[in-house]
Write a protein that holds these residues in place. Structure first.
Motif, PDB file in Angstrom:
ATOM      1  N   TYR A 204       0.828  -1.229   0.000  1.00  0.00           N
ATOM      2  CA  TYR A 204       0.000   0.000   0.000  1.00  0.00           C
ATOM      3  C   TYR A 204       0.857   1.271   0.000  1.00  0.00           C
ATOM      4  O   TYR A 204       0.354   2.339   0.322  1.00  0.00           O
ATOM      5  CB  TYR A 204      -0.920   0.004   1.224  1.00  0.00           C
ATOM      6  CG  TYR A 204      -1.915  -1.142   1.218  1.00  0.00           C
ATOM      7  CD1 TYR A 204      -3.096  -1.062   0.481  1.00  0.00           C
ATOM      8  CD2 TYR A 204      -1.668  -2.309   1.930  1.00  0.00           C
ATOM      9  CE1 TYR A 204      -3.998  -2.115   0.456  1.00  0.00           C
ATOM     10  CE2 TYR A 204      -2.563  -3.370   1.904  1.00  0.00           C
ATOM     11  CZ  TYR A 204      -3.719  -3.264   1.164  1.00  0.00           C
ATOM     12  OH  TYR A 204      -4.612  -4.316   1.139  1.00  0.00           O
ATOM     13  N   HIS A 205       2.139   1.143  -0.345  1.00  0.00           N
ATOM     14  CA  HIS A 205       3.041   2.287  -0.110  1.00  0.00           C
ATOM     15  C   HIS A 205       2.672   3.524  -0.920  1.00  0.00           C
ATOM     16  O   HIS A 205       3.029   4.640  -0.544  1.00  0.00           O
ATOM     17  CB  HIS A 205       4.514   1.882  -0.337  1.00  0.00           C
ATOM     18  CG  HIS A 205       5.011   2.088  -1.726  1.00  0.00           C
ATOM     19  ND1 HIS A 205       4.756   1.197  -2.746  1.00  0.00           N
ATOM     20  CD2 HIS A 205       5.738   3.093  -2.278  1.00  0.00           C
ATOM     21  CE1 HIS A 205       5.322   1.642  -3.860  1.00  0.00           C
ATOM     22  NE2 HIS A 205       5.925   2.785  -3.604  1.00  0.00           N
ATOM     23  N   LYS A 206       1.937   3.363  -2.025  1.00  0.00           N
ATOM     24  CA  LYS A 206       1.564   4.540  -2.830  1.00  0.00           C
ATOM     25  C   LYS A 206       0.250   5.172  -2.348  1.00  0.00           C
ATOM     26  O   LYS A 206      -0.161   6.211  -2.858  1.00  0.00           O
ATOM     27  CB  LYS A 206       1.407   4.160  -4.310  1.00  0.00           C
ATOM     28  CG  LYS A 206       2.693   3.789  -5.016  1.00  0.00           C
ATOM     29  CD  LYS A 206       3.702   4.898  -5.041  1.00  0.00           C
ATOM     30  CE  LYS A 206       3.465   5.941  -6.115  1.00  0.00           C
ATOM     31  NZ  LYS A 206       4.471   7.032  -6.021  1.00  0.00           N
ATOM     32  N   ILE A 207      -0.415   4.512  -1.395  1.00  0.00           N
ATOM     33  CA  ILE A 207      -1.714   5.041  -0.962  1.00  0.00           C
ATOM     34  C   ILE A 207      -1.556   5.676   0.424  1.00  0.00           C
ATOM     35  O   ILE A 207      -1.734   5.029   1.458  1.00  0.00           O
ATOM     36  CB  ILE A 207      -2.784   3.933  -0.984  1.00  0.00           C
ATOM     37  CG1 ILE A 207      -2.822   3.314  -2.396  1.00  0.00           C
ATOM     38  CG2 ILE A 207      -4.166   4.485  -0.596  1.00  0.00           C
ATOM     39  CD1 ILE A 207      -3.664   2.076  -2.532  1.00  0.00           C
ATOM     40  N   LYS A 237      -2.740  -3.234  -5.903  1.00  0.00           N
ATOM     41  CA  LYS A 237      -3.440  -2.086  -5.301  1.00  0.00           C
ATOM     42  C   LYS A 237      -3.070  -0.796  -6.033  1.00  0.00           C
ATOM     43  O   LYS A 237      -3.906   0.054  -6.257  1.00  0.00           O
ATOM     44  CB  LYS A 237      -3.084  -1.939  -3.823  1.00  0.00           C
ATOM     45  CG  LYS A 237      -2.955  -3.225  -3.068  1.00  0.00           C
ATOM     46  CD  LYS A 237      -4.280  -3.894  -2.786  1.00  0.00           C
ATOM     47  CE  LYS A 237      -4.032  -5.196  -2.044  1.00  0.00           C
ATOM     48  NZ  LYS A 237      -5.195  -5.979  -1.746  1.00  0.00           N
ATOM     49  N   THR A 238      -1.791  -0.656  -6.361  1.00  0.00           N
ATOM     50  CA  THR A 238      -1.331   0.594  -6.967  1.00  0.00           C
ATOM     51  C   THR A 238      -1.942   0.809  -8.344  1.00  0.00           C
ATOM     52  O   THR A 238      -2.250   1.939  -8.718  1.00  0.00           O
ATOM     53  CB  THR A 238       0.211   0.581  -7.081  1.00  0.00           C
ATOM     54  OG1 THR A 238       0.733   0.192  -5.822  1.00  0.00           O
ATOM     55  CG2 THR A 238       0.757   1.935  -7.460  1.00  0.00           C
ATOM     56  N   PHE A 288      -2.865   8.959 -12.999  1.00  0.00           N
ATOM     57  CA  PHE A 288      -4.183   8.534 -12.516  1.00  0.00           C
ATOM     58  C   PHE A 288      -4.174   8.259 -11.017  1.00  0.00           C
ATOM     59  O   PHE A 288      -5.158   8.440 -10.319  1.00  0.00           O
ATOM     60  CB  PHE A 288      -4.655   7.277 -13.279  1.00  0.00           C
ATOM     61  CG  PHE A 288      -3.703   6.119 -13.127  1.00  0.00           C
ATOM     62  CD1 PHE A 288      -3.858   5.237 -12.078  1.00  0.00           C
ATOM     63  CD2 PHE A 288      -2.642   5.948 -14.004  1.00  0.00           C
ATOM     64  CE1 PHE A 288      -2.968   4.192 -11.907  1.00  0.00           C
ATOM     65  CE2 PHE A 288      -1.746   4.894 -13.830  1.00  0.00           C
ATOM     66  CZ  PHE A 288      -1.908   4.029 -12.781  1.00  0.00           C
ATOM     67  N   LEU A 289      -3.000   7.852 -10.526  1.00  0.00           N
ATOM     68  CA  LEU A 289      -2.897   7.449  -9.131  1.00  0.00           C
ATOM     69  C   LEU A 289      -3.258   8.599  -8.172  1.00  0.00           C
ATOM     70  O   LEU A 289      -3.878   8.391  -7.133  1.00  0.00           O
ATOM     71  CB  LEU A 289      -1.470   6.964  -8.869  1.00  0.00           C
ATOM     72  CG  LEU A 289      -1.316   6.155  -7.595  1.00  0.00           C
ATOM     73  CD1 LEU A 289      -2.174   4.913  -7.620  1.00  0.00           C
ATOM     74  CD2 LEU A 289       0.138   5.774  -7.389  1.00  0.00           C
ATOM     75  N   GLU A 290      -2.870   9.807  -8.586  1.00  0.00           N
ATOM     76  CA  GLU A 290      -3.161  10.978  -7.755  1.00  0.00           C
ATOM     77  C   GLU A 290      -4.672  11.127  -7.547  1.00  0.00           C
ATOM     78  O   GLU A 290      -5.138  11.404  -6.440  1.00  0.00           O
ATOM     79  CB  GLU A 290      -2.642  12.216  -8.485  1.00  0.00           C
ATOM     80  CG  GLU A 290      -1.955  13.204  -7.587  1.00  0.00           C
ATOM     81  CD  GLU A 290      -1.249  14.245  -8.427  1.00  0.00           C
ATOM     82  OE1 GLU A 290      -1.841  15.320  -8.607  1.00  0.00           O
ATOM     83  OE2 GLU A 290      -0.127  13.955  -8.939  1.00  0.00           O
ATOM     84  N   GLN A 291      -5.425  10.903  -8.643  1.00  0.00           N
ATOM     85  CA  GLN A 291      -6.887  11.011  -8.534  1.00  0.00           C
ATOM     86  C   GLN A 291      -7.443   9.886  -7.656  1.00  0.00           C
ATOM     87  O   GLN A 291      -8.368  10.108  -6.869  1.00  0.00           O
ATOM     88  CB  GLN A 291      -7.521  10.919  -9.914  1.00  0.00           C
ATOM     89  CG  GLN A 291      -7.255  12.141 -10.772  1.00  0.00           C
ATOM     90  CD  GLN A 291      -7.281  11.801 -12.246  1.00  0.00           C
ATOM     91  OE1 GLN A 291      -8.067  10.963 -12.672  1.00  0.00           O
ATOM     92  NE2 GLN A 291      -6.436  12.441 -13.027  1.00  0.00           N
ATOM     93  N   PHE A 296      -9.664   8.218  -2.321  1.00  0.00           N
ATOM     94  CA  PHE A 296      -9.541   7.458  -1.060  1.00  0.00           C
ATOM     95  C   PHE A 296      -9.536   8.418   0.137  1.00  0.00           C
ATOM     96  O   PHE A 296     -10.133   8.136   1.173  1.00  0.00           O
ATOM     97  CB  PHE A 296      -8.263   6.605  -1.039  1.00  0.00           C
ATOM     98  CG  PHE A 296      -8.294   5.406  -1.954  1.00  0.00           C
ATOM     99  CD1 PHE A 296      -9.408   4.572  -1.996  1.00  0.00           C
ATOM    100  CD2 PHE A 296      -7.208   5.092  -2.764  1.00  0.00           C
ATOM    101  CE1 PHE A 296      -9.432   3.450  -2.836  1.00  0.00           C
ATOM    102  CE2 PHE A 296      -7.225   3.976  -3.607  1.00  0.00           C
ATOM    103  CZ  PHE A 296      -8.344   3.155  -3.639  1.00  0.00           C
ATOM    104  N   ARG A 297      -8.863   9.562  -0.036  1.00  0.00           N
ATOM    105  CA  ARG A 297      -8.796  10.529   1.071  1.00  0.00           C
ATOM    106  C   ARG A 297     -10.189  11.047   1.429  1.00  0.00           C
ATOM    107  O   ARG A 297     -10.548  11.162   2.598  1.00  0.00           O
ATOM    108  CB  ARG A 297      -7.908  11.713   0.679  1.00  0.00           C
ATOM    109  CG  ARG A 297      -6.441  11.369   0.753  1.00  0.00           C
ATOM    110  CD  ARG A 297      -5.571  12.547   0.360  1.00  0.00           C
ATOM    111  NE  ARG A 297      -4.177  12.125   0.358  1.00  0.00           N
ATOM    112  CZ  ARG A 297      -3.220  12.677  -0.366  1.00  0.00           C
ATOM    113  NH1 ARG A 297      -3.499  13.702  -1.176  1.00  0.00           N
ATOM    114  NH2 ARG A 297      -1.989  12.246  -0.300  1.00  0.00           N
TER     115      ARG A 297
END
Ligand code: GLU
Length: 393
Positions: A204-207, A237-238, A288-291, A296-297
């Motif tokens: 989960y390191h990118k989340i 997950k990433t 896309f990961l930023e979105q 999630f936030r």
């Protein structure tokens, strides 16, 4: 009829509950699943295209057992960028998901009776994997008060002459807690000069749910710790690739060689098509990961506000991953006397699937996954609220 070893373990509770929710839905019941630990976002288009192209090009045969060299190189570059650590191809094994990476690792490092320290709450599959390898899980409880993190003192107490490894999982599934650099320094100081492997499960390191948070891996502390650390990570997950099953194990080259040998006698290579997809995921656009993380936030914030409004629920604020792990013990009564019974009650009464805390080695809690849309979470929360009110009447 069955071998003793299989009697040592239960089926994966996370997968079982998720399957149950799916089956209820298929049977026409209006069930909301907050059990699934997988992102609801679709796999990025360019990743799908790369896999389709691989099939069309005839990339349908066996590959090298440990993964195609291009993918290993892409993983090495990714890890260099993300962790600021350098590895070579012989220190990398591509596996069928992070799960196989962990499974392989325990199979090749544990002898009967070897102990593995597992801080609780832990991800459901760690103890069974250790048991299947003939090892002994040594559970070290953590508390909400110290952010569900193992302290150097409790770690030191758990170490015996048989300790072979310790598992660190940050961000944590199920609590969402994240180890700071200082936390890791404390742990590193205890492990220094000891012959104990460190398993760093970083899926989960990118989340990260708090923008100010920085993610740290214990392997960064110093050369000695790096030599003793195995990095376990995955694309599931990433990149929303859960079903494709691509993960990896990085570390000591002799252990990687042994794990590759084991893999050659079990699954052979990870799926060739998925490897090509994984290559596109790691080398393609990452925006896309930023979105996804922003979504999630928002969901985490909503859930925390919701918990605050319900008397009797206390919840550690998750710092990473996509799970909340509220303490619901004040609702336990004759009808729902523990986390399993309460989860069953929520599934029957509220038609909401959650995972009982005891599955993660911590009674009194439930795990709520927010890897589903905000609308769905809101609907589920309304139902949970009504069901809990009914329960406390
Ligand atoms: N890791 C995810 C979870 O905890 C996926 C299911 C599993 O393999 O446990 O829900």
């Amino acid at each position: 009829m069955l071998a003793n070893r299989i009697k040592l373990i239960p089926p994966s509770p996370t997968l079982t509950i998720n399957a149950k929710a799916k089956a209820m839905r298929a049977a026409g019941e209006d069930v909301i699943s907050l059990a699934a630990g997988e992102p609801d976002f679709d796999t990025p288009e360019h990743v799908k295209e790369a896999a389709i192209k691989a099939i069309r090009e005839g990339f349908n045969k066996y590959t090298a057992v440990g993964g195609i060299p291009e993918l290993k190189e892409a993983i090495i570059s990714f890890v260099q960028k993300e962790y600021n650590l350098k590895y070579s191809q012989e220190e990398v094994l591509v596996c069928c998901g992070g799960k196989q990476a962990l499974y392989n690792l325990f199979q090749v490092i544990l002898n009967p009776g070897d102990e593995v320290i597992i801080p609780a709450p832990y991800w459901v599959s760690y103890p069974p994997m250790v048991l299947l390898a003939g090892g002994k899980p040594v559970i070290v409880q953590t508390s909400e008060e110290n952010g569900f993190k193992v302290t150097p003192e409790s770690l030191e107490k758990a170490i015996t002459p048989w300790t072979k490894a310790i598992i660190l999982n940050s961000p944590s599934n199920p609590t969402g807690s994240v180890y700071t650099k200082e936390d890791l320094e404390g742990i590193g100081a205890i492990l220094k000069d000891k012959n104990i492997w460190i398993v760093s499960d970083d899926v989960y390191h990118k989340i990260l749910l708090k923008p100010e948070l920085k993610w740290n891996c214990i392997a960064n502390l110093d050369e000695e710790i790096k030599r003793k650390t195995f990095i376990v990570n995955a694309l599931s997950k990433t990149y929303s690739l859960t079903g494709w099953r691509i993960g990896y194990l990085i570390g000591n080259k002799d252990v990687i060689k042994a794990a590759t040998k084991l893999q050659s006698q079990s699954t052979s290579n990870p799926n060739s098509i998925a490897q090509r997809g994984a290559l596109a995921a790691l080398t393609g656009p990452q925006d896309f990961l930023e979105q996804w993380v922003a979504a999630f936030r928002k969901r985490a914030t909503y859930l925390m506000d919701f918990f605050k409004k319900i008397p009797g629920i206390r919840c550690f604020e998750p710092e990473g991953a996509f799970y909340a792990f509220p303490n619901v013990s004040s609702f336990f009564n004759l009808k729902a006397s523990d986390s399993v019974k309460l989860s069953e009650y929520l599934l029957e009464e509220a038609k909401v699937a959650v995972v009982p805390g005891i599955a993660f080695g911590k009674e009194g809690f439930i795990r709520i996954s927010f890897a589903t849309s905000l609308e769905t979470i809101k609907k589920a929360c309304e139902r949970i609220k009504i069901a809990l009110e009914r329960l406390s009447r």
